[in-house]
Design a protein around this motif. Sequence first.
Motif, mmCIF file in Angstrom:
data_model
loop_
_atom_site.group_PDB
_atom_site.id
_atom_site.type_symbol
_atom_site.label_atom_id
_atom_site.label_comp_id
_atom_site.label_asym_id
_atom_site.label_seq_id
_atom_site.Cartn_x
_atom_site.Cartn_y
_atom_site.Cartn_z
ATOM 1 N N PHE A 45 -7.572 4.024 -3.524
ATOM 2 C CA PHE A 45 -8.896 4.323 -2.683
ATOM 3 C C PHE A 45 -8.497 5.273 -1.125
ATOM 4 N N LEU A 46 -7.380 3.897 -1.466
ATOM 5 C CA LEU A 46 -6.251 4.136 -0.292
ATOM 6 C C LEU A 46 -5.786 5.249 -0.023
ATOM 7 N N ASN A 47 -4.816 5.515 -0.977
ATOM 8 C CA ASN A 47 -4.187 6.639 -0.822
ATOM 9 C C ASN A 47 -5.119 7.545 -0.909
ATOM 10 N N ASN A 48 -5.988 8.422 -1.134
ATOM 11 C CA ASN A 48 -6.779 9.021 -0.423
ATOM 12 C C ASN A 48 -8.491 8.854 -0.767
ATOM 13 N N PRO A 49 -8.098 8.137 0.810
ATOM 14 C CA PRO A 49 -9.321 7.746 1.601
ATOM 15 C C PRO A 49 -10.599 8.924 1.969
ATOM 16 N N PRO B 145 0.695 -1.049 -0.057
ATOM 17 C CA PRO B 145 0.003 0.088 0.175
ATOM 18 C C PRO B 145 1.292 1.447 -0.578
ATOM 19 N N ARG B 146 0.483 2.171 -0.274
ATOM 20 C CA ARG B 146 1.750 3.359 -0.760
ATOM 21 C C ARG B 146 0.937 4.350 0.285
ATOM 22 N N ASN B 147 -0.242 4.419 0.842
ATOM 23 C CA ASN B 147 -0.888 5.012 2.164
ATOM 24 C C ASN B 147 0.246 4.344 3.589
ATOM 25 N N ASN C 280 -1.436 -1.526 7.266
ATOM 26 C CA ASN C 280 -1.304 -2.384 7.034
ATOM 27 C C ASN C 280 -1.367 -3.794 5.175
ATOM 28 N N HIS C 281 -2.183 -3.296 5.311
ATOM 29 C CA HIS C 281 -2.851 -4.453 4.042
ATOM 30 C C HIS C 281 -4.103 -3.816 3.367
ATOM 31 N N LEU C 282 -4.863 -4.063 2.050
ATOM 32 C CA LEU C 282 -5.898 -3.047 1.258
ATOM 33 C C LEU C 282 -7.180 -5.038 1.668
ATOM 34 N N ARG C 283 -8.426 -4.396 1.540
ATOM 35 C CA ARG C 283 -9.288 -5.628 2.175
ATOM 36 C C ARG C 283 -9.494 -5.048 1.068
ATOM 37 N N ILE C 284 -10.346 -5.861 0.181
ATOM 38 C CA ILE C 284 -10.780 -6.404 -0.990
ATOM 39 C C ILE C 284 -12.397 -7.243 -0.311
ATOM 40 N N LEU C 285 -13.028 -6.902 -0.037
ATOM 41 C CA LEU C 285 -14.553 -7.370 -0.104
ATOM 42 C C LEU C 285 -15.449 -7.656 -1.029
ATOM 43 N N LEU C 286 -15.867 -9.355 -1.001
ATOM 44 C CA LEU C 286 -16.824 -10.016 -1.893
ATOM 45 C C LEU C 286 -18.149 -10.453 -1.783
ATOM 46 N N HIS C 287 -19.548 -9.872 -1.772
ATOM 47 C CA HIS C 287 -20.521 -9.702 -1.979
ATOM 48 C C HIS C 287 -21.848 -10.328 -3.215
ATOM 49 N N LYS D 66 2.414 -15.643 1.705
ATOM 50 C CA LYS D 66 4.165 -15.363 0.387
ATOM 51 C C LYS D 66 5.368 -16.060 1.080
ATOM 52 N N GLY D 67 5.726 -16.881 0.220
ATOM 53 C CA GLY D 67 7.121 -17.331 0.559
ATOM 54 C C GLY D 67 6.495 -18.040 2.358
ATOM 55 N N GLN D 68 7.624 -18.293 3.340
ATOM 56 C CA GLN D 68 7.857 -19.344 3.981
ATOM 57 C C GLN D 68 6.720 -18.416 5.594
ATOM 58 N N ASP D 69 6.726 -17.713 5.918
ATOM 59 C CA ASP D 69 6.428 -16.796 7.305
ATOM 60 C C ASP D 69 5.564 -15.089 6.650
ATOM 61 N N ASP D 70 5.435 -15.153 5.602
ATOM 62 C CA ASP D 70 4.582 -13.946 5.060
ATOM 63 C C ASP D 70 3.500 -14.104 4.396
ATOM 64 N N PHE D 71 3.154 -12.838 4.285
ATOM 65 C CA PHE D 71 1.685 -12.307 3.758
ATOM 66 C C PHE D 71 1.446 -11.316 2.364
ATOM 67 N N TYR D 72 0.945 -11.846 1.825
ATOM 68 C CA TYR D 72 0.479 -10.490 1.104
ATOM 69 C C TYR D 72 -0.014 -9.514 1.684
ATOM 70 N N SER D 73 0.075 -8.432 0.920
ATOM 71 C CA SER D 73 -0.450 -6.810 1.579
ATOM 72 C C SER D 73 -1.723 -6.918 1.166
ATOM 73 N N PHE D 74 -2.853 -8.116 0.555
ATOM 74 C CA PHE D 74 -3.802 -7.330 0.691
ATOM 75 C C PHE D 74 -4.433 -8.883 0.965
ATOM 76 N N ILE D 75 -5.753 -8.704 1.292
ATOM 77 C CA ILE D 75 -6.716 -9.584 2.036
ATOM 78 C C ILE D 75 -7.819 -10.148 0.944
#
Length: 280
Positions: free
Chosen positions: A276-280, A34-36, A40-47, A94-103
Amino acid sequence: MGKGQSKPSLLDQPWRNLPEDNQEDLTFVKDYEPRNQGANHLRILLHGPVGAGKSSFINSVDCALQGRIAGRAPTDATTSTSFTKKYKTYKILKGQDDFYSFIFNDTMGFEKETNTGVLEEDVKLVLEGHVEDGYKFSPSQKLMEGDKGYRSAPTLDDKVHVLVCVLPADKVSLTSDEVVKKMREVRITASDMGIPQLAILTKVDEACPETKEDIKDVYRSKYLKEQVDKFSKLLGLPQDCIFLVKNYGTDPIMNDDNDVVILNALRQMITFGDDFLNNP
């Protein structure tokens, strides 16, 4: 059909171009942060309605990024009611102990009847970050301040940064007016909050025989183009914000061409959400 003749159900030229391979989109997703710096992460909601393929899409992204079949988000092919009952957050390793920056967040599906499926009021609370992870949705009682599972002071990380509507490509015309109304209510709330929105039409292989034969033809299919047009009018989303995907599940074999379609849609979700995160 003679040699060199195109199939009548396919357009001569695609109405949307896809990358030749998944490398550019894969690199983009892997490198994304995230540029902001306050997020800590970008949240994607599916509906979307019951059985649309929300959980399967999460699994499909996991497959495309892991390079193997994965199934962390529970799905069920036999039930006619929502298999997802709780508000659930999914991180992708992402790898052994890391996660991607989106959820991803998955929700209970919308249903036609009044006292079944997720309430649109609860999905609105999710957008605002008021719903805690693990909250079990009630089709008859909306979450209220003071209830267990209600977050009174959500942070930027708790809020939704991009909203994605999910609908099966072969069910666009069959979606009930009641479900469409609920999806539009959520869409209007997201618009009022400035949250960007996209949509994915799933199960393209079930909707179009040519796409089942070759996923690379997904944006040449006349039938699928018609479904995108219908869905655009149904929900009011621009056509360039509607993507076509084939989820993993029915075919448990990894396919690079299928990954191209999935990662192309994911990249746009991340791009919209980060704006959106960069200009909330």
